[in-house]
Design a protein around this motif. Structure first.
Motif, short mmCIF file in Angstrom:
data_model
loop_
_atom_site.label_atom_id
_atom_site.label_comp_id
_atom_site.label_asym_id
_atom_site.label_seq_id
_atom_site.Cartn_x
_atom_site.Cartn_y
_atom_site.Cartn_z
N GLN A 1 0.82 -1.20 0.00
CA GLN A 1 0.00 0.00 0.00
C GLN A 1 0.85 1.25 0.00
OE1 GLN A 1 -2.71 -0.42 3.26
NE2 GLN A 1 -3.89 -2.00 2.20
N GLU A 2 2.07 1.13 0.50
CA GLU A 2 2.94 2.30 0.53
C GLU A 2 3.70 2.48 -0.78
OE1 GLU A 2 5.28 1.68 4.02
OE2 GLU A 2 4.05 3.08 5.16
N GLY A 3 3.41 1.66 -1.73
CA GLY A 3 4.04 1.87 -3.03
C GLY A 3 5.16 0.90 -3.32
N TYR A 4 5.47 0.03 -2.41
CA TYR A 4 6.49 -0.99 -2.69
C TYR A 4 5.88 -2.11 -3.47
CZ TYR A 4 10.12 0.81 0.35
OH TYR A 4 11.09 1.57 0.91
N ARG A 5 6.64 -2.65 -4.37
CA ARG A 5 6.15 -3.83 -5.07
C ARG A 5 7.04 -4.98 -4.71
NH1 ARG A 5 6.62 -2.73 -10.81
NH2 ARG A 5 8.40 -1.55 -10.06
N ARG B 1 2.87 14.26 -4.47
CA ARG B 1 2.35 14.25 -5.84
C ARG B 1 3.21 13.37 -6.73
NH1 ARG B 1 -0.99 18.88 -7.85
NH2 ARG B 1 -0.47 17.96 -9.83
N LEU B 2 4.54 13.52 -6.57
CA LEU B 2 5.45 12.72 -7.39
C LEU B 2 5.27 11.24 -7.08
CD1 LEU B 2 8.71 14.84 -7.21
CD2 LEU B 2 6.98 14.86 -8.98
N GLN B 3 5.13 10.94 -5.79
CA GLN B 3 4.99 9.56 -5.36
C GLN B 3 3.72 8.95 -5.96
OE1 GLN B 3 7.22 7.81 -3.64
NE2 GLN B 3 5.95 5.98 -3.80
N LEU B 4 2.65 9.72 -5.97
CA LEU B 4 1.39 9.22 -6.53
C LEU B 4 1.53 8.95 -8.03
CD1 LEU B 4 -1.28 11.39 -4.73
CD2 LEU B 4 -0.90 8.94 -4.49
N ALA B 5 2.24 9.84 -8.72
CA ALA B 5 2.44 9.64 -10.16
C ALA B 5 3.23 8.38 -10.42
CB ALA B 5 3.16 10.84 -10.76
#
Lengths: 495, 246
Positions: free
Chosen positions: B20-24, B150-154
């Motif tokens: 959920q924090e953006g790690y895959r 914003r960058l992280q979401l993109a």
């Protein structure tokens, strides 16, 4: 209808050079070491100067003769332009090289109130632009051609075309110069004198061409003219019932225009490189925005995005009543092979990347984007060159044999050094009021200034590392000489 | 409940949170960067997180050059499969010729030179949405939490790797970046008695890692890859080819 421009190129030149009005003027071309006249104007012709003469002879006749170098293909370009202009008179206008136009005016003349008015309109309009011309209307292209050049009556009625043709010289039949010379030799000064001869005899002596031309002029043989294809501009218009004032309204208008334009582009396998949107306002002013793309595109979503960035620049004032979208630069699109799966990384040729760069260029300006390619120069500032194109590939390899700093200062900055002479690196240097003790050093690497490009001193570069491990690229400008101190500079930072 | 089952649940929860924090965590996506194994161990999942924003601090021009070299080394691995890269800056200093030393072919980098930080970040955000890019580097003065978010979401939708090079030390705000790095140059080592300057050597500090262990390492760039320098290893094996120093 045939239009004849006896002085086409010279007229065109005179219109652009007002000071040459009423002065004899010729166009010349160099041929086998001689300067030959290719075109003359009326004044020169009056003095007895004609095409095919040597320019030196003509100069002897008229000392005040103006001589201009011929522009190859200019006559055809002019005829094409005038022919396209003539499409307002008839849908099928054709070029008749070397100095005329042929218009098929069937069913057009009555719109101008008759053939006479039609003819006058064309003649007056073209004359007002400075072109001398003579035009004639007849049943067949051949007859019109003859009447324009040799006839007395510009409109040859169908029932008297034979009568009009008979007194004309054989040249009115558009014949080969060799056949003309033979006719002349045999004393046939007018068509009247040989039209009664048996066809088989004429064919034997003058070939099939004469009979064909004769039949074409009299309408016994069909003649096809190849009309100019008018390229309709890539343009879409959207008039609005109510003036548009909101950004939302403008967006809808752009979307609709793009859909219509891209549909046409798709049909023609083309894409736009540049487009311009003109907004006609109620107060009769025009505001316009332009976009450009890196590769030809007909992707509506992408093009819309480019326009969307520009919408804040459109000032609707009281409202916009007409939108006109025109693709000013159109290129063929080579249909790409669609891949079954997405490649993980796209190269420089990728459409996504080109579209991204278009958006960036639209927002912050196209001059912000560049790539660097290697150049075969040792001089650091010249070892790279910038390019705007995505397709350009390096012509040479990147040179990595010598160490180069990761960060290079745009302009070398002077430093103070303590240095043992003659060829040692500095022991310490002061840069921005900070003292750096040099612990390790490498060099010198001498780079000569390229004297054929610019003058100046050579540079001796040193790679140095100070006591904290920071690495610099320093150089001494010029050789040591007795009287003056050599200046040292810092030029870059190593990783 | 058995202790094993409890552990399983906890590890599964941790994985979910990371995702959920953006790690895959798909192994197919993992890009191993040669020579960086010890630093990779500091990240959750023990791999270098691609498809995330990394933040580099550099307050001196010398640090900027070192960070540039380190990033170029990372880009070299990311661009191996033939991708393109965007390098956004407000005052470009990086010398493309030197990037070749770090395994990047400089003609595959597109440089964008803008005037203000705001524009640089706008370009970066647009670029991060473009799926095909191998990496994006932006040199900016500062970065607020909002901007980094914003960058992280993109990045989360496109899985492009972004590098932010921050040059203003005065306002060090928290950001949503996955890691904060600081690269400082340290004296290079040469074999005893050899003249000249050695391979580029840095002190690589991971100041903050989300869900990882911050740490400090000494790294060197030699013969085309990173090399961890431990104190014991003083004699450096110099390859036969010409030394390349960037």
């Amino acid at each position: 209808m045939s239009i004849w421009f006896p002085y086409l190129v010279t007229d065109w030149y005179r219109v652009r050079h007002r000071e040459l009005a009423n002065k004899p003027l010729v166009f010349t071309i160099k041929e086998h070491g001689r300067v030959i006249i290719t075109a003359t104007n009326k004044e020169a012709e009056k003095q007895g100067i004609g095409a095919g003469m040597a320019a030196a002879d003509a100069k002897a006749i008229v000392p005040s003769l103006q001589v201009v170098d011929d522009i190859p293909g200019q006559a055809e370009r002019l005829l094409r332009a005038i022919g396209e202009w003539c499409i307002r008179y008839t849908p099928s206008a054709a070029i008749d090289m070397p100095d005329g136009l042929l218009l098929d005016i069937s069913g057009c003349a009555h719109l101008w109130g008759g053939e006479q008015q039609y003819l006058n309109d064309i003649i007056v309009k073209l004359r007002s632009r400075g072109y001398d011309l003579s035009a004639a209307i007849a049943d067949t292209p051949g007859m019109a051609w003859a009447a324009a050049r040799f006839g007395h009556n510009p409109i040859v009625e169908p029932w008297c075309s034979v009568a009009a043709l008979l007194p004309m010289p054989p040249a009115a039949l558009r014949l080969d110069p060799i056949i003309l010379a033979r006719l002349q030799k045999l004393g046939f000064r007018s068509i009247n004198s040989f039209i009664g001869i048996k066809r088989s005899a004429l064919r034997r002596r003058f070939g099939e061409g004469l009979l064909l031309r004769l039949d074409q002029a009299l309408g016994k043989e069909p003649e096809v003219i190849i009309p100019l294809q008018h390229i309709t501009p890539y343009e879409e218009r959207l008039p609005c019932l109510e003036p548009i004032r909101t950004a939302g309204g403008i967006e809808i208008a752009i979307q609709k225009l793009l859909e219509a334009l891209c549909k046409r582009l798709k049909g023609e396998e083309k894409g736009m490189r540049a487009a311009i949107l003109k907004c006609y306002r109620v107060d009769s002013r025009i505001t316009q925005v332009e976009i450009a793309t890196h590769i030809a595109s007909r992707n509506i979503a992408h093009l819309f995005k480019l326009f969307e960035l520009k919408i804040p620049g459109i000032e609707p004032a009281l409202g916009i009543e007409l939108f006109v979208l025109e693709a000013t630069k159109v290129e063929d699109i080579v249909a790409g092979q669609e891949s079954l799966w997405m490649a993980e990384n796209c190269g420089l040729g990728d459409t996504d990347l080109a579209e991204l760069l278009d958006r960036i260029a639209g927002k912050v300006g196209a001059d912000t984007i560049c790539r660097f390619l290697p150049q075969e120069h040792y001089w650091p500032e010249r070892s790279i060159k910038t390019t705007r194109s995505l397709a350009e590939t390096p012509a040479t390899d990147w040179r990595t044999s010598r160490p180069r700093p990761t960060n290079l200062l745009a302009r070398p900055e002077p430093i103070e050094v303590t240095v043992p002479v003659p060829d040692y690196p500095p022991m310490l240097f002061i840069y921005k009021k900070q003292l750096h003790q040099i612990k390790k050093a490498d060099g010198p690497e001498r780079i000569e200034r390229e004297w054929w490009l610019e003058a100046g001193e050579l540079r001796d570069y040193y790679t140095v590392e100070d006591e904290e491990g920071k690495r610099y690229w320093l150089f001494r400008s010029g050789r040591y000489s007795g009287e003056q101190q050599a200046q040292w500079f810092i030029h870059g930072f190593f990783a | 409940m058995f202790p094993d089952a409890k552990k399983d649940i906890i590890s599964k929860l941790q994985k979910d949170i990371l995702q959920q924090e953006g790690y895959r965590s798909q192994p197919a996506d993992i890009k191993r960067i040669p020579g960086l194994e010890n630093i990779e161990a500091a990240f959750p999942g023990r791999f270098f997180p691609t498809g995330a924003i990394h933040e580099f601090l550099s307050f001196e021009p010398e640090h900027g050059a070192a960070s540039g070299g380190f990033i170029a080394g990372l880009l070299g691995s990311l661009m191996q499969r033939g991708g393109a890269c965007l390098w956004i800056s407000t005052a470009r200093k990086v010398f493309p010729v030197a990037l070749h030393t770090f395994g990047v072919s400089p003609d595959r980098i597109i440089f964008v030179n803008v005037q203000y930080d705001k524009e640089a970040l706008w370009v970066m955000e647009e670029a991060l949405k473009c799926k095909g890019l191998a990496g994006i580097v932006a040199e900016v003065r500062e970065l607020t939490f909002m901007q980094s978010r914003r960058l992280q979401l993109a990045v989360e939708t496109s899985h492009v790797t972004g590098f932010i090079l921050r040059t203003d030390a005065r306002r060090l705000t928290t950001t949503a970046c996955v890691a904060r790095w600081q690269i400082k140059p340290v004296p290079s080592q040469l074999e005893a008695g050899m003249p000249g300057v050695g391979f580029p050597r840095w002190e690589v500090a991971l100041l903050r890692v989300r869900n990882g262990k911050p740490g400090k390492w000494t790294m060197e760039w030699q013969s085309g890859q990173f090399q961890l320098i431990t104190e014991k290893l003083i004699t450096v094996v110099i390859p036969e080819q010409i030394r390349r120093v960037g």
